[in-house]
Scaffold this motif. Structure first.
Motif, mmCIF file in Angstrom:
data_model
loop_
_atom_site.group_PDB
_atom_site.id
_atom_site.type_symbol
_atom_site.label_atom_id
_atom_site.label_comp_id
_atom_site.label_asym_id
_atom_site.label_seq_id
_atom_site.Cartn_x
_atom_site.Cartn_y
_atom_site.Cartn_z
ATOM 1 N N PRO A 24 26.061 6.323 -64.879
ATOM 2 C CA PRO A 24 24.757 6.565 -65.201
ATOM 3 C C PRO A 24 23.885 6.856 -64.077
ATOM 4 C CG PRO A 24 25.068 4.341 -65.595
ATOM 5 C CD PRO A 24 26.368 4.880 -65.292
ATOM 6 N N THR A 25 22.844 7.677 -64.205
ATOM 7 C CA THR A 25 21.735 8.132 -62.891
ATOM 8 C C THR A 25 21.027 6.819 -62.595
ATOM 9 O OG1 THR A 25 20.518 8.898 -64.386
ATOM 10 C CG2 THR A 25 21.933 10.628 -63.430
ATOM 11 N N ALA A 26 20.676 6.120 -63.876
ATOM 12 C CA ALA A 26 19.825 4.896 -63.564
ATOM 13 C C ALA A 26 20.065 4.020 -64.859
ATOM 14 C CB ALA A 26 18.450 5.197 -63.249
ATOM 15 N N ALA A 27 19.931 2.839 -64.638
ATOM 16 C CA ALA A 27 20.146 1.921 -65.826
ATOM 17 C C ALA A 27 18.840 2.112 -66.641
ATOM 18 C CB ALA A 27 20.363 0.482 -65.485
ATOM 19 N N PRO A 28 18.793 2.030 -68.134
ATOM 20 C CA PRO A 28 17.570 2.141 -68.628
ATOM 21 C C PRO A 28 16.826 0.796 -68.738
ATOM 22 C CG PRO A 28 19.206 1.604 -70.222
ATOM 23 C CD PRO A 28 19.976 2.022 -68.861
ATOM 24 N N ASP A 29 15.657 0.914 -68.765
ATOM 25 C CA ASP A 29 14.910 -0.482 -68.880
ATOM 26 C C ASP A 29 14.765 -0.737 -70.376
ATOM 27 O OD1 ASP A 29 12.989 -2.527 -68.410
ATOM 28 O OD2 ASP A 29 11.548 -1.342 -67.917
ATOM 29 N N LEU A 30 15.231 -1.719 -70.777
ATOM 30 C CA LEU A 30 15.290 -2.384 -72.196
ATOM 31 C C LEU A 30 14.161 -3.206 -72.325
ATOM 32 C CD1 LEU A 30 18.862 -2.718 -72.659
ATOM 33 C CD2 LEU A 30 17.587 -0.841 -73.238
ATOM 34 N N SER A 31 13.537 -3.645 -71.540
ATOM 35 C CA SER A 31 12.498 -4.987 -71.444
ATOM 36 C C SER A 31 11.132 -4.364 -71.942
ATOM 37 C CB SER A 31 12.268 -5.949 -70.191
ATOM 38 O OG SER A 31 13.448 -6.647 -70.157
ATOM 39 N N GLY A 32 10.496 -5.237 -72.954
ATOM 40 C CA GLY A 32 9.110 -4.699 -73.225
ATOM 41 C C GLY A 32 8.695 -4.899 -74.451
ATOM 42 N N PHE A 33 7.441 -4.404 -74.948
ATOM 43 C CA PHE A 33 6.981 -4.617 -76.114
ATOM 44 C C PHE A 33 6.792 -3.139 -76.748
ATOM 45 C CE2 PHE A 33 3.162 -4.095 -78.989
ATOM 46 C CZ PHE A 33 3.457 -4.918 -80.015
ATOM 47 N N SER A 34 7.287 -2.964 -77.846
ATOM 48 C CA SER A 34 7.048 -1.671 -78.643
ATOM 49 C C SER A 34 6.719 -1.790 -79.943
ATOM 50 C CB SER A 34 8.625 -0.931 -78.803
ATOM 51 O OG SER A 34 9.679 -2.087 -79.597
ATOM 52 N N ILE A 35 5.993 -0.677 -80.443
ATOM 53 C CA ILE A 35 5.689 -0.669 -81.837
ATOM 54 C C ILE A 35 5.760 0.745 -82.502
ATOM 55 C CG2 ILE A 35 3.331 0.098 -80.981
ATOM 56 C CD1 ILE A 35 1.917 -1.719 -83.382
ATOM 57 N N GLY A 36 6.002 0.680 -83.885
ATOM 58 C CA GLY A 36 6.125 1.920 -84.494
ATOM 59 C C GLY A 36 6.068 2.105 -86.020
ATOM 60 N N THR A 37 6.214 3.252 -86.424
ATOM 61 C CA THR A 37 5.951 3.497 -87.944
ATOM 62 C C THR A 37 7.205 4.250 -88.445
ATOM 63 O OG1 THR A 37 4.416 4.087 -89.528
ATOM 64 C CG2 THR A 37 4.752 5.416 -87.655
ATOM 65 N N ASN A 38 7.391 4.020 -89.685
ATOM 66 C CA ASN A 38 8.722 4.634 -90.251
ATOM 67 C C ASN A 38 8.245 5.053 -91.809
ATOM 68 O OD1 ASN A 38 9.201 1.450 -89.969
ATOM 69 N ND2 ASN A 38 10.063 2.200 -91.774
ATOM 70 N N ALA A 39 9.297 5.925 -92.213
ATOM 71 C CA ALA A 39 9.346 6.323 -93.484
ATOM 72 C C ALA A 39 10.627 5.805 -94.201
ATOM 73 C CB ALA A 39 9.405 7.701 -93.874
#
Length: 198
Positions: A24-39
């Motif tokens: 891969p070109t760069a490893a993804p940054d998996l750490s951190g806070f996320s918020i979402g909405t869904n159906a």
């Protein structure tokens, strides 16, 4: 069903290893806070000792939030919470009273594997809660159970993402004041969008 969910997650983890081995070109940054909405589209079912055996469908909206800790460049574990609005239909009891669970929410443990720089596979084990309508139509009863899930998240850029998932929610048997003991189970399919803070 639990075996199928676990197998899917393990296969995804193995696939991730080979995908990143390809460079891969760069490893993804998996750490951190996320918020979402869904159906959500859910299909619930009820069985009870009064002879009830029925099912019901519900479309609802949900919100979810979690914080992920990256343990390796391609693997993280998250702690989150989810909330689903409205009454979730499970069919009817033998006397015609509607079986439903109101305002379902959960505490979630979410392991995540990066399949590529922008695609992540996640599993989910949840402690779920709600309020169930009783078979006599008069009293309600708090219910608790366990949920198992699997899903995929695609990053649209470094912050925005879309995701889709499947959850199997199994509530503990509940006994109402009139002596009816009921088993409630729910299959939930969801699609959503969210934001990850960097």
């Amino acid at each position: 069903m639990k075996k199928l969910l676990i197998t899917s997650f393990v296969l995804g983890s193995l696939t991730a290893g080979s995908a990143f081995a390809a460079g891969p070109t760069a490893a993804p940054d998996l750490s951190g806070f996320s918020i979402g909405t869904n159906a959500e589209f859910s299909r619930g079912s009820v069985t009870a000792n009064d002879g009830s055996s029925d099912g019901g469908a519900t479309t609802s909206a949900g919100i979810n939030a979690r914080y992920d800790w990256a343990l390796t460049p391609t693997f993280a574990v998250g702690l989150g919470a989810s909330y689903s609005t409205g009454n979730h239909a499970f069919g009817s009891y033998a006397n015609g009273t509607a079986a439903n669970i109101n305002s379902r929410y959960s505490i979630d443990i979410v392991p995540t594997v990066a399949l590529s720089n922008d695609i992540q596979l996640f599993g989910k084990v949840s402690s779920i809660y709600g309020n169930a309508a009783s078979s006599d139509g008069v009293n309600n009863h708090d219910v608790q159970g366990v949920g198992y899930g699997v899903g995929v998240r695609k990053m649209l850029d470094k912050n925005l993402y879309v995701q889709a998932g499947y959850d199997l929610n199994k509530f503990r048997d509940v006994t109402y004041n009139n002596g009816t003991t009921a088993s409630l189970q729910e299959n939930v399919y969801s699609v959503g969008i969210g934001y990850k803070f960097r």
